[in-house]
Design a protein around this motif. Structure first.
Motif, PDB file in Angstrom:
ATOM      1  N   CYS A 102      16.712  51.491  18.198  1.00  0.00           N
ATOM      2  CA  CYS A 102      17.211  50.660  19.203  1.00  0.00           C
ATOM      3  C   CYS A 102      16.257  50.685  20.313  1.00  0.00           C
ATOM      4  O   CYS A 102      15.589  49.643  20.607  1.00  0.00           O
ATOM      5  CB  CYS A 102      18.514  50.956  19.626  1.00  0.00           C
ATOM      6  SG  CYS A 102      19.000  50.068  20.873  1.00  0.00           S
ATOM      7  N   ARG A 126      10.643  47.356  14.746  1.00  0.00           N
ATOM      8  CA  ARG A 126      11.396  46.994  15.994  1.00  0.00           C
ATOM      9  C   ARG A 126      11.662  48.134  16.871  1.00  0.00           C
ATOM     10  O   ARG A 126      11.299  49.244  16.552  1.00  0.00           O
ATOM     11  CB  ARG A 126      12.631  46.311  15.670  1.00  0.00           C
ATOM     12  CG  ARG A 126      13.705  47.105  15.077  1.00  0.00           C
ATOM     13  CD  ARG A 126      15.061  47.039  15.581  1.00  0.00           C
ATOM     14  NE  ARG A 126      15.457  47.420  16.935  1.00  0.00           N
ATOM     15  CZ  ARG A 126      16.186  46.943  17.739  1.00  0.00           C
ATOM     16  NH1 ARG A 126      16.671  45.727  17.468  1.00  0.00           N
ATOM     17  NH2 ARG A 126      16.487  47.364  18.845  1.00  0.00           N
ATOM     18  N   LYS A 131      15.713  47.503  27.706  1.00  0.00           N
ATOM     19  CA  LYS A 131      17.198  47.178  27.144  1.00  0.00           C
ATOM     20  C   LYS A 131      18.042  46.738  27.868  1.00  0.00           C
ATOM     21  O   LYS A 131      18.514  47.056  29.117  1.00  0.00           O
ATOM     22  CB  LYS A 131      17.574  48.633  26.704  1.00  0.00           C
ATOM     23  CG  LYS A 131      16.520  49.495  25.934  1.00  0.00           C
ATOM     24  CD  LYS A 131      16.391  48.690  24.567  1.00  0.00           C
ATOM     25  CE  LYS A 131      17.842  48.548  23.874  1.00  0.00           C
ATOM     26  NZ  LYS A 131      17.664  47.784  22.522  1.00  0.00           N
ATOM     27  N   HIS A 272      23.745  45.940  14.831  1.00  0.00           N
ATOM     28  CA  HIS A 272      24.546  45.464  16.117  1.00  0.00           C
ATOM     29  C   HIS A 272      26.237  44.836  15.565  1.00  0.00           C
ATOM     30  O   HIS A 272      27.001  45.288  16.612  1.00  0.00           O
ATOM     31  CB  HIS A 272      23.950  44.662  17.028  1.00  0.00           C
ATOM     32  CG  HIS A 272      22.607  45.637  17.474  1.00  0.00           C
ATOM     33  ND1 HIS A 272      21.545  45.340  16.972  1.00  0.00           N
ATOM     34  CD2 HIS A 272      22.571  46.156  18.674  1.00  0.00           C
ATOM     35  CE1 HIS A 272      20.815  46.220  17.707  1.00  0.00           C
ATOM     36  NE2 HIS A 272      21.199  46.913  18.793  1.00  0.00           N
ATOM     37  N   GLU A 298      18.687  48.952  12.812  1.00  0.00           N
ATOM     38  CA  GLU A 298      18.261  50.226  13.427  1.00  0.00           C
ATOM     39  C   GLU A 298      17.935  51.495  12.607  1.00  0.00           C
ATOM     40  O   GLU A 298      18.964  51.790  11.968  1.00  0.00           O
ATOM     41  CB  GLU A 298      19.176  50.223  14.694  1.00  0.00           C
ATOM     42  CG  GLU A 298      18.890  49.322  15.585  1.00  0.00           C
ATOM     43  CD  GLU A 298      19.745  49.479  16.921  1.00  0.00           C
ATOM     44  OE1 GLU A 298      19.363  48.640  17.832  1.00  0.00           O
ATOM     45  OE2 GLU A 298      20.734  49.943  16.977  1.00  0.00           O
ATOM     46  N   ASP A 309      22.272  53.498  20.795  1.00  0.00           N
ATOM     47  CA  ASP A 309      22.772  52.850  19.621  1.00  0.00           C
ATOM     48  C   ASP A 309      22.795  54.049  18.529  1.00  0.00           C
ATOM     49  O   ASP A 309      22.514  53.591  17.062  1.00  0.00           O
ATOM     50  CB  ASP A 309      22.261  51.809  19.118  1.00  0.00           C
ATOM     51  CG  ASP A 309      22.975  50.333  19.934  1.00  0.00           C
ATOM     52  OD1 ASP A 309      23.771  50.572  20.838  1.00  0.00           O
ATOM     53  OD2 ASP A 309      22.212  49.482  19.857  1.00  0.00           O
ATOM     54  N   GLN A 312      25.091  53.438  14.923  1.00  0.00           N
ATOM     55  CA  GLN A 312      25.014  52.478  14.144  1.00  0.00           C
ATOM     56  C   GLN A 312      23.425  52.805  13.397  1.00  0.00           C
ATOM     57  O   GLN A 312      23.084  51.888  12.599  1.00  0.00           O
ATOM     58  CB  GLN A 312      25.098  51.231  14.789  1.00  0.00           C
ATOM     59  CG  GLN A 312      23.883  50.759  15.618  1.00  0.00           C
ATOM     60  CD  GLN A 312      24.251  49.709  16.484  1.00  0.00           C
ATOM     61  OE1 GLN A 312      25.267  49.620  17.175  1.00  0.00           O
ATOM     62  NE2 GLN A 312      23.204  49.062  16.996  1.00  0.00           N
TER      63      GLN A 312
HETATM   64 MN    MN Z   1      20.413  48.320  19.548  1.00  0.00          MN
END
Ligand code: MN
Ligand code: PEP
Length: 335
Positions: A102, A126, A131, A272, A298, A309, A312
């Motif tokens: 993330c 990524r 953020k 997400h 992620e 995050d 997840q």
């Molecule tokens: Mn994220």
């Protein structure tokens, strides 16, 4: 309105069409495709323009685009658009996987993740340096230092970078350090930001707003394209619904709907949209089966201590497992 011309129409014929459009105070946008050459007319169209344009040499037909978004619509551009990110084809036959944490946290985290996701088959790395956080007290990213770490990971692995830009003032610096600029869900209707990335000659991924309709989302893409940047891809990342168990609700139907309405590549973000690592793989597979051109996933070396995050985020092993299953589903739907 779009003016369809033969693919071998001469430069003089094209110039004349563009000039007539400009004479009416409108803006022409020209695309030379493999099958035909298309000139989009942007602005409020006067009633007799269609008749006027139909008489010009090289013009095959003039079509009124019924949708409020024009350049993003399938009517304007019937073939799928492919957006090249380095030598990665987004929107082509193979799904493209963008993976990474993330947020960028440190060099070891970024480089180890880049190596792991590359080894598992991801094509784009990524990581967020700027953020958007719901709480002002949460970790809001490393900023420029984070962009530099993304660059280090790119040098180590050769992977192109996608990262978010949150404000027009940061567009130039983020463009300098990245290969794709991400417009986050919370900024999908930040029209100044959309205008700013529309001036670039660099791919942009527009995530769907938390409560955006398909039309609002495609109009956000239209902003970028109206600025002259046609390298646009979309990302379904879940919408706000009443269910609290998942973080958002993945709208799988958005994938075939967008492919019907638009020629732009559509990416799915099961991280997400679900908010839970154990839901990421099944929802990713559903998105691929529904026709997504790629995934945004992620991944963190140690999700338990991620600054953002973690719940997840997939471990390297889980990500590798996801990639095997993605390949299996891709092969199944191709057969
Ligand atoms: Mn994220
Ligand atoms: C992200 O990709 O890290 C992100 C913040 O996504 P979204 O804008 O979809 O919430």
């Amino acid at each position: 309105m779009i003016i369809v011309m033969t693919k071998d129409s001469s430069t003089d014929q094209l110039r004349l069409v563009e000039k007539r459009i400009l004479d009416h105070g409108l803006k022409p946008q020209t695309f030379r495709g493999q099958e035909r050459c298309v000139v989009g007319v942007l602005g409020t169209i006067p009633p007799d323009l269609k008749d006027e344009m139909e008489l010009l040499p090289g013009v095959i037909e003039v079509i009124r685009v019924t949708k409020p978004y024009k350049l993003a619509s399938r009517e304007f551009h019937p073939e799928n658009s492919v957006v090249m990110v380095g030598n990665v084809m987004v929107g082509g036959p193979e799904p493209v996987v963008m993976a990474g944490p993330c947020s960028v946290e440190d060099e070891e985290q970024m480089v180890s993740t880049a190596r792991a996701v590359k080894a598992a088959g991801a094509q784009i790395l990524r990581g967020g340096a700027y953020k958007p956080r719901s709480s002002p007290y949460s970790f809001r990213g490393m900023g420029l230092d984070g962009l530099k770490l993304l660059q280090t990971a790119k040098q180590e692995t050769g992977m192109p970078i996608i990262t978010e830009v949150m404000t027009p003032a940061d567009v130039d610096i983020v463009a300098q350090y990245s290969d794709v600029l991400q417009i986050g869900a919370r900024n999908m209707q930040n029209y100044n930001l959309l205008d700013a990335v529309g001036e670039l000659d660099k791919p942009v991924m527009v995530k769907r707003g938390l409560a955006a309709s398909y039309e609002e989302w495609l109009l956000a893409a239209e902003y970028v394209m109206a600025g002259g940047n046609t390298k646009v891809m979309l990302c379904e990342r879940g919408i706000r619904a009443f269910e609290q168990y998942t973080r958002f609700t993945m709208d799988v139907a958005a994938i075939p709907v967008i492919k019907r309405l638009s020629h732009l590549p559509i990416i799915a973000d099961p991280s997400h949209s679900t908010g839970k690592w154990y839901l990421v793989t099944p929802v990713a597979l559903a998105a691929i089966a529904a026709g997504a051109h790629g995934l945004l996933i992620e991944v963190h070396p140690n999700p338990d201590i991620a600054k953002c995050d973690g719940p997840q985020s997939l471990t390297f092993a889980n990500f590798s497992n996801l990639m095997h299953q993605v390949h299996a589903v891709t092969a199944a739907i191709a057969s």
